[in-house]
Structures are given as structure tokens and as C-alpha cells.
Write an enzyme that holds these catalytic residues in place. Structure first.
Site, PDB file in Angstrom:
ATOM      1  N   LEU A  23       0.831  -1.212   0.000  1.00  0.00           N
ATOM      2  CA  LEU A  23       0.000   0.000   0.000  1.00  0.00           C
ATOM      3  C   LEU A  23       0.863   1.259   0.000  1.00  0.00           C
ATOM      4  CD1 LEU A  23      -2.974  -1.001   2.356  1.00  0.00           C
ATOM      5  CD2 LEU A  23      -2.863  -1.060  -0.147  1.00  0.00           C
ATOM      6  N   THR A  24       1.670   1.377  -1.029  1.00  0.00           N
ATOM      7  CA  THR A  24       2.396   2.638  -1.267  1.00  0.00           C
ATOM      8  C   THR A  24       1.349   3.642  -1.756  1.00  0.00           C
ATOM      9  OG1 THR A  24       2.749   2.213  -3.618  1.00  0.00           O
ATOM     10  CG2 THR A  24       4.409   1.314  -2.075  1.00  0.00           C
ATOM     11  N   THR A  63       7.909  -5.154 -18.193  1.00  0.00           N
ATOM     12  CA  THR A  63       7.538  -4.081 -19.125  1.00  0.00           C
ATOM     13  C   THR A  63       8.370  -4.142 -20.403  1.00  0.00           C
ATOM     14  OG1 THR A  63       7.738  -1.684 -19.379  1.00  0.00           O
ATOM     15  CG2 THR A  63       9.124  -2.661 -17.744  1.00  0.00           C
ATOM     16  N   ASP A  64       7.832  -3.541 -21.468  1.00  0.00           N
ATOM     17  CA  ASP A  64       8.605  -3.436 -22.719  1.00  0.00           C
ATOM     18  C   ASP A  64       9.726  -2.402 -22.598  1.00  0.00           C
ATOM     19  OD1 ASP A  64       7.047  -1.119 -22.692  1.00  0.00           O
ATOM     20  OD2 ASP A  64       6.238  -1.375 -24.723  1.00  0.00           O
ATOM     21  N   GLU A  65       9.670  -1.579 -21.536  1.00  0.00           N
ATOM     22  CA  GLU A  65      10.662  -0.489 -21.429  1.00  0.00           C
ATOM     23  C   GLU A  65      12.080  -1.008 -21.196  1.00  0.00           C
ATOM     24  OE1 GLU A  65       9.305   2.936 -19.226  1.00  0.00           O
ATOM     25  OE2 GLU A  65       7.215   2.418 -19.580  1.00  0.00           O
ATOM     26  N   TYR A  74      13.623   3.554 -13.695  1.00  0.00           N
ATOM     27  CA  TYR A  74      12.520   2.574 -13.627  1.00  0.00           C
ATOM     28  C   TYR A  74      12.837   1.356 -14.481  1.00  0.00           C
ATOM     29  CZ  TYR A  74       8.160   0.293 -15.056  1.00  0.00           C
ATOM     30  OH  TYR A  74       7.197  -0.643 -15.373  1.00  0.00           O
ATOM     31  N   LYS A 105      13.569  -2.602 -13.474  1.00  0.00           N
ATOM     32  CA  LYS A 105      12.756  -3.722 -13.955  1.00  0.00           C
ATOM     33  C   LYS A 105      13.645  -4.719 -14.713  1.00  0.00           C
ATOM     34  CE  LYS A 105       8.861  -4.379 -13.813  1.00  0.00           C
ATOM     35  NZ  LYS A 105       7.997  -5.070 -12.789  1.00  0.00           N
ATOM     36  N   TYR A 143       4.677  16.350 -22.901  1.00  0.00           N
ATOM     37  CA  TYR A 143       6.135  16.511 -22.847  1.00  0.00           C
ATOM     38  C   TYR A 143       6.719  16.669 -24.265  1.00  0.00           C
ATOM     39  CZ  TYR A 143       5.725  14.256 -18.181  1.00  0.00           C
ATOM     40  OH  TYR A 143       5.386  13.912 -16.896  1.00  0.00           O
TER      41      TYR A 143
HETATM   42  P1  NAD Z   1       1.019   0.486  -9.815  1.00  0.00           P
HETATM   43  O1  NAD Z   1       2.094   1.463  -9.467  1.00  0.00           O
HETATM   44  O2  NAD Z   1      -0.350   0.990 -10.134  1.00  0.00           O
HETATM   45  O3  NAD Z   1       0.836  -0.550  -8.611  1.00  0.00           O
HETATM   46  C1  NAD Z   1       1.920  -1.131  -7.942  1.00  0.00           C
HETATM   47  C2  NAD Z   1       1.387  -1.857  -6.703  1.00  0.00           C
HETATM   48  O4  NAD Z   1       2.493  -2.486  -6.044  1.00  0.00           O
HETATM   49  C3  NAD Z   1       0.761  -0.899  -5.680  1.00  0.00           C
HETATM   50  O5  NAD Z   1      -0.431  -1.460  -5.171  1.00  0.00           O
HETATM   51  C4  NAD Z   1       1.807  -0.817  -4.584  1.00  0.00           C
HETATM   52  O6  NAD Z   1       1.263  -0.560  -3.287  1.00  0.00           O
HETATM   53  C5  NAD Z   1       2.458  -2.198  -4.663  1.00  0.00           C
HETATM   54  N1  NAD Z   1       3.828  -2.226  -4.145  1.00  0.00           N
HETATM   55  C6  NAD Z   1       4.831  -1.350  -4.416  1.00  0.00           C
HETATM   56  N2  NAD Z   1       5.949  -1.711  -3.739  1.00  0.00           N
HETATM   57  C7  NAD Z   1       5.645  -2.854  -3.067  1.00  0.00           C
HETATM   58  C8  NAD Z   1       6.386  -3.717  -2.218  1.00  0.00           C
HETATM   59  N3  NAD Z   1       7.670  -3.475  -1.914  1.00  0.00           N
HETATM   60  N4  NAD Z   1       5.776  -4.809  -1.705  1.00  0.00           N
HETATM   61  C9  NAD Z   1       4.454  -5.057  -1.982  1.00  0.00           C
HETATM   62  N5  NAD Z   1       3.707  -4.263  -2.759  1.00  0.00           N
HETATM   63  C10 NAD Z   1       4.295  -3.180  -3.314  1.00  0.00           C
HETATM   64  O7  NAD Z   1       1.612  -0.386 -10.990  1.00  0.00           O
HETATM   65  P2  NAD Z   1       0.865  -1.072 -12.223  1.00  0.00           P
HETATM   66  O8  NAD Z   1       0.745  -0.097 -13.315  1.00  0.00           O
HETATM   67  O9  NAD Z   1      -0.317  -1.804 -11.728  1.00  0.00           O
HETATM   68  O10 NAD Z   1       1.974  -2.127 -12.673  1.00  0.00           O
HETATM   69  C11 NAD Z   1       2.011  -3.443 -12.127  1.00  0.00           C
HETATM   70  C12 NAD Z   1       3.207  -4.185 -12.709  1.00  0.00           C
HETATM   71  O11 NAD Z   1       3.086  -4.231 -14.123  1.00  0.00           O
HETATM   72  C13 NAD Z   1       4.546  -3.499 -12.422  1.00  0.00           C
HETATM   73  O12 NAD Z   1       5.482  -4.502 -12.138  1.00  0.00           O
HETATM   74  C14 NAD Z   1       4.881  -2.779 -13.718  1.00  0.00           C
HETATM   75  O13 NAD Z   1       6.271  -2.677 -13.887  1.00  0.00           O
HETATM   76  C15 NAD Z   1       4.263  -3.711 -14.733  1.00  0.00           C
HETATM   77  N6  NAD Z   1       3.827  -3.076 -15.993  1.00  0.00           N
HETATM   78  C16 NAD Z   1       3.043  -1.963 -15.967  1.00  0.00           C
HETATM   79  C17 NAD Z   1       2.623  -1.398 -17.176  1.00  0.00           C
HETATM   80  C18 NAD Z   1       1.719  -0.190 -17.199  1.00  0.00           C
HETATM   81  O14 NAD Z   1       1.487   0.371 -18.278  1.00  0.00           O
HETATM   82  N7  NAD Z   1       1.173   0.260 -16.088  1.00  0.00           N
HETATM   83  C19 NAD Z   1       3.013  -1.969 -18.392  1.00  0.00           C
HETATM   84  C20 NAD Z   1       3.818  -3.112 -18.377  1.00  0.00           C
HETATM   85  C21 NAD Z   1       4.206  -3.659 -17.169  1.00  0.00           C
HETATM   86  P1  TYD Z   2       3.429   7.344 -18.887  1.00  0.00           P
HETATM   87  O1  TYD Z   2       1.956   7.154 -18.781  1.00  0.00           O
HETATM   88  O2  TYD Z   2       4.141   7.956 -17.717  1.00  0.00           O
HETATM   89  O3  TYD Z   2       4.040   5.920 -19.254  1.00  0.00           O
HETATM   90  P2  TYD Z   2       5.570   5.532 -19.708  1.00  0.00           P
HETATM   91  O4  TYD Z   2       6.466   6.662 -19.409  1.00  0.00           O
HETATM   92  O5  TYD Z   2       5.830   4.357 -18.846  1.00  0.00           O
HETATM   93  O6  TYD Z   2       5.478   5.209 -21.158  1.00  0.00           O
HETATM   94  O7  TYD Z   2       3.741   8.236 -20.159  1.00  0.00           O
HETATM   95  C1  TYD Z   2       3.294   7.835 -21.442  1.00  0.00           C
HETATM   96  C2  TYD Z   2       3.834   8.847 -22.438  1.00  0.00           C
HETATM   97  O8  TYD Z   2       3.205  10.102 -22.193  1.00  0.00           O
HETATM   98  C3  TYD Z   2       5.325   9.088 -22.284  1.00  0.00           C
HETATM   99  O9  TYD Z   2       5.898   9.282 -23.581  1.00  0.00           O
HETATM  100  C4  TYD Z   2       5.409  10.377 -21.495  1.00  0.00           C
HETATM  101  C5  TYD Z   2       4.167  11.125 -21.915  1.00  0.00           C
HETATM  102  N1  TYD Z   2       3.573  12.020 -20.888  1.00  0.00           N
HETATM  103  C6  TYD Z   2       3.285  13.355 -21.221  1.00  0.00           C
HETATM  104  O10 TYD Z   2       3.511  13.799 -22.354  1.00  0.00           O
HETATM  105  N2  TYD Z   2       2.736  14.150 -20.256  1.00  0.00           N
HETATM  106  C7  TYD Z   2       2.490  13.707 -18.994  1.00  0.00           C
HETATM  107  O11 TYD Z   2       2.016  14.511 -18.140  1.00  0.00           O
HETATM  108  C8  TYD Z   2       2.776  12.335 -18.677  1.00  0.00           C
HETATM  109  C9  TYD Z   2       2.512  11.795 -17.313  1.00  0.00           C
HETATM  110  C10 TYD Z   2       3.312  11.524 -19.662  1.00  0.00           C
END
Ligand code: NAD
Ligand code: TYD
Length: 351
Positions: A33-34, A132-134, A158, A162, A215
Site C-alpha cells: 500500500l504505497t 515491461t517493454d521499457e 525505472y 525492472k 512533454y
Molecule cells: P502500480 O504502481 O499501479 O501498482 C503497484 C502496486 O504495487 C501498488 O499497489 C503498490 O502498493 C504495490 N507495491 C509497491 N511496492 C511494493 C512492495 N515493496 N511490496 C508489496 N507491494 C508493493 O503499478 P501497475 O501499473 O499496476 O503495474 C504493475 C506491474 O506491471 C509493475 O510490475 C509494472 O512494472 C508492470 N507493468 C506496468 C505497465 C503499465 O502500463 N502500467 C506496463 C507493463 C508492465
Molecule cells: P506514462 O503514462 O508515464 O508511461 P511511460 O512513461 O511508462 O510510457 O507516459 C506515457 C507517455 O506520455 C510518455 O511518452 C510520457 C508522456 N507524458 C506526457 O507527455 N505528459 C504527462 O504529463 C505524462 C505523465 C506523460
């Protein structure tokens, strides 16, 4: 049952809500629960005996081992992470702690538990790491999309953290035989996404008549996937993926940031004409670029399509429509987030 980490975050929440609807199997949800974790997300399953919430850290090896011994899950699905690139630029340390050190301790606890399982239990067990693809870095406009063999080249704290966690997972399979699976997915959007990320940030700001920050030149490209399609891909990999392998997941849907923002504005013009400023696109403002901003991500998802028969169900149009509708229908959730730690983040990032 299965053990999910990070299940109070964006993707974890969607995964758990779908799982509880579709399976009889229970879920234990370990989340620290961050700022990104929100138990309100899970109110639907709060009193469901098939969802057990545990407040804790994946880096707490003793706790994780105790949970594994008590609940004997057949699989661990690791969503827990610090997930926002901009926050990793302001302060990388939490990313190293959770994504690298935390994943290491989680793996150690799982290895210790797995080592003493029966042969049958060992063979059936899975550790699925959600990544992630990043980790593959940035593509030029004419480069082919990332495949599972594209060399890692992470550019942000980040993605570097990962990438490190992916390498640890790989090593635990090759060295100790742990039955791991890794998924590398493109950008997700959908319900319950914390509004630091582009899509919910734009929806929330547009409804409130606030500026829509883009951005740089707005021409950075991401491959957008609706979150429930990511969840169905994870279920497919868990059920049928080959142990030790990586699966790329993507929506075949490359869009520039400007196009994404414009699509949201156009949709809001139609479904929410009562916003303070309409047309919503008048709120677009170009701001200073992100440091080290990756230009383009694109996923070649042909392996998971070919081997596991997975395909996304949503198009960008249907997915964005569902997402915008969800944020409009869940203004309490939005208001709750907007009043908390989020305010400090917005001030720090956008001034
Ligand atoms: P998010 O930031 O919304 O959620 C992360 C969750 O992890 C939160 O509930 C947080 O409380 C919990 N958490 C953080 N640190 C923790 C710890 N030390 N122990 C236990 N819990 C912890 O993230 P999300 O967008 O739901 O992403 C989930 C996963 O998917 C991540 O691993 C992320 O790298 C991966 N991912 C996300 C995306 C995307 O577009 N959001 C895409 C590809 C992969
Ligand atoms: P984001 O949702 O932070 O995902 P990621 O950086 O993991 O791809 O950002 C998606 C794209 O949108 C990224 O190229 C950065 C851009 N962006 C903006 O242009 N303005 C914003 O305020 C944010 C949060 C992201």
C-alpha cells in the site's frame, strides 16, 4: 490458490477482480500500500472469502515465506513494483529497493519454499514475473518492434530496475530450476490507473478544465493495450506458458502521445460537453520534455499469439471509450485520489 503481489495497484486490481469472477480459486494479495496501492479499488471483493488481503512488503522475506507455507499457493504472480518513470527520475532509490532488492527477497522466499515441495508440487508451481517493454530501450521510427530476443537496453531508473528484476528471475530459473515465466508488456490503460500516468491524468485534468501537459513535441510513441487484455494474456501465460520463457504482450496499437491526448479530448467533447473548457483540446499545453525520454516503444506479440492463441479483444477506440466512461462514472474514486498524496506529486512535477 494463487499469491498475487501488488494487487492493490492498477493492473493487480484489474487482475484480481477478473480472477475472482472467473475462477473458484482463492487469491492471496500481498501489497505494501504505497501511494499507488488503494484498497478502495478492491471494495467489490472485500468480504469475498476468495480474496485475502495481506499488508506487507515483497522484500520481507520472512513474511513471504510464512505466507507461502500457510497458503501453499500453486503460483506467485509478481505485479508489485514502483512503476512510474517520472518518479524514478526524481528519486530512484525506492525503485532499487522494491524492484531489485524486493524481487530478490521474494525470489529467495519462493526458492526456499519450492525446494521442499513434493516433486509433483514442484513441477506444477509457477513464478510469473510481470514486466515491461521499457527494458528493451527506445526504437527509431523505422526499427522493427521488440521481440523476446531484443537485447535489453533500459534508459530510465525505472526500466533499469525492472531489467535487473527480469535478470534475477531468469537466473533463478537457470541456476535453481525455479519454474519461472516472464511477461514484458506495453503501456496499459483502463480503470483504476493512478492519475500520474498519461491517460488518467489527461482525463482528470480535462474534466476539471486544467491544462493537459504534453512533454516535448508530443511525438513519442507508445503501444497501448487495454488492461483487461493484459490480464487475459497473463492468465494464458500462467496456464500454458513454457517454463523459463519470456512472452511479449502488446496491442499492435502504436500511437503518438499527441494522438492519444487528442482522442481523449474528442471523446470527452461528445460524452462530457459540460466540462469548464470545451473543446477540451484547447487545454493542451506543451511542456519541458522528460529527461532521457524514450522515443518509441512497439511490441511484436506474435509469439504469444502463435503459441498460446492470445489476442487483444479491445481496439484503442473501444478501450478508450470504456476508460473515459469509467473515470466519469467514478468521480468519488477520482476525488479521493486528487485530495491525497497526489497533490504533492502534481506540484513537484508540473509546478
Ligand atoms: P502500480 O504502481 O499501479 O501498482 C503497484 C502496486 O504495487 C501498488 O499497489 C503498490 O502498493 C504495490 N507495491 C509497491 N511496492 C511494493 C512492495 N515493496 N511490496 C508489496 N507491494 C508493493 O503499478 P501497475 O501499473 O499496476 O503495474 C504493475 C506491474 O506491471 C509493475 O510490475 C509494472 O512494472 C508492470 N507493468 C506496468 C505497465 C503499465 O502500463 N502500467 C506496463 C507493463 C508492465
Ligand atoms: P506514462 O503514462 O508515464 O508511461 P511511460 O512513461 O511508462 O510510457 O507516459 C506515457 C507517455 O506520455 C510518455 O511518452 C510520457 C508522456 N507524458 C506526457 O507527455 N505528459 C504527462 O504529463 C505524462 C505523465 C506523460
Amino acid at each position: 490458490m494463487i499469491l498475487v503481489t501488488g494487487g492493490a495497484g492498477f493492473i493487480g486490481t484489474n487482475f484480481i477482480l477478473e480472477w475472482v469472477k472467473q475462477h473458484n480459486e482463492a487469491v492471496v494479495n500481498l501489497d505494501k500500500l504505497t501511494y499507488a496501492g488503494n484498497l478502495q479499488n478492491l471494495s467489490e471483493v472485500q468480504s469475498n472469502p476468495r480474496h485475502v488481503f495481506i499488508h506487507g512488503d515483497i522484500g520481507d522475506q520472512e513474511l513471504v515465506l510464512r505466507l507461502l507455507q500457510e497458503y501453499q499457493p500453486r503460483a506467485v504472480i509478481n505485479f508489485a513494483a514502483e512503476s512510474h518513470v517520472d518518479r524514478s527520475i526524481h528519486g530512484p532509490e525506492d525503485f532499487i529497493q522494491t524492484n531489485v532488492v524486493g524481487t530478490f527477497h521474494l525470489l529467495e522466499a519462493v526458492r526456499q519454499h519450492w525446494n521442499v515441495m513434493s516433486d509433483e508440487g514442484k513441477a506444477e508451481f509457477r513464478f510469473l514475473h510481470v514486466s515491461t517493454d521499457e527494458v528493451y530501450g527506445s526504437l527509431g521510427n523505422d526499427d522493427p518492434p521488440f521481440t523476446e530476443t531484443t537485447p535489453y537496453a533500459p534508459n530510465s531508473p525505472y526500466s533499469a530496475s525492472k531489467a535487473a528484476s527480469d535478470h534475477l528471475v531468469r537466473a533463478y530459473h537457470h541456476t535453481y530450476g525455479l519454474p519461472t515465466l516472464t511477461t514484458n508488456c506495453s503501456n496499459n490503460y483502463g480503470p483504476f490507473q493512478f492519475p500520474e500516468k498519461l491517460v488518467p491524468l489527461i482525463i482528470m485534468n480535462a474534466i476539471a478544465g486544467k491544462t493537459l501537459p504534453i512533454y516535448g513535441d508530443g511525438q513519442n510513441i507508445r503501444d497501448w493495450l487495454y488492461v483487461s487484455d493484459h490480464c487475459s494474456a497473463i492468465r494464458a501465460v500462467l496456464a500454458h506458458g513454457n517454463v523459463g520463457e519470456i512472452y511479449n504482450i502488446g496491442g499492435n496499437n502504436e500511437q503518438s502521445n499527441l494522438d492519444v491526448v487528442t482522442a481523449i479530448c474528442t471523446m470527452l467533447d461528445q460524452v462530457h460537453p459540460s466540462s469548464p473548457i470545451v473543446p477540451h483540446a484547447e487545454l493542451i499545453q506543451y511542456i519541458r520534455d522528460r529527461a532521457g525520454h524514450d522515443r518509441r516503444y512497439a511490441i511484436d506479440a506474435s509469439k504469444i499469439q502463435r503459441e498460446l492463441g492470445w489476442r487483444p479483444v479491445e481496439t484503442f477506440e473501444t478501450g478508450i471509450h470504456k476508460t473515459v466512461s469509467w473515470y466519469l462514472a467514478n468521480q468519488d474514486w477520482v476525488a479521493n485520489i486528487a485530495s491525497g498524496e497526489y497533490r504533492h506529486w502534481v506540484k513537484k512535477q508540473y509546478g
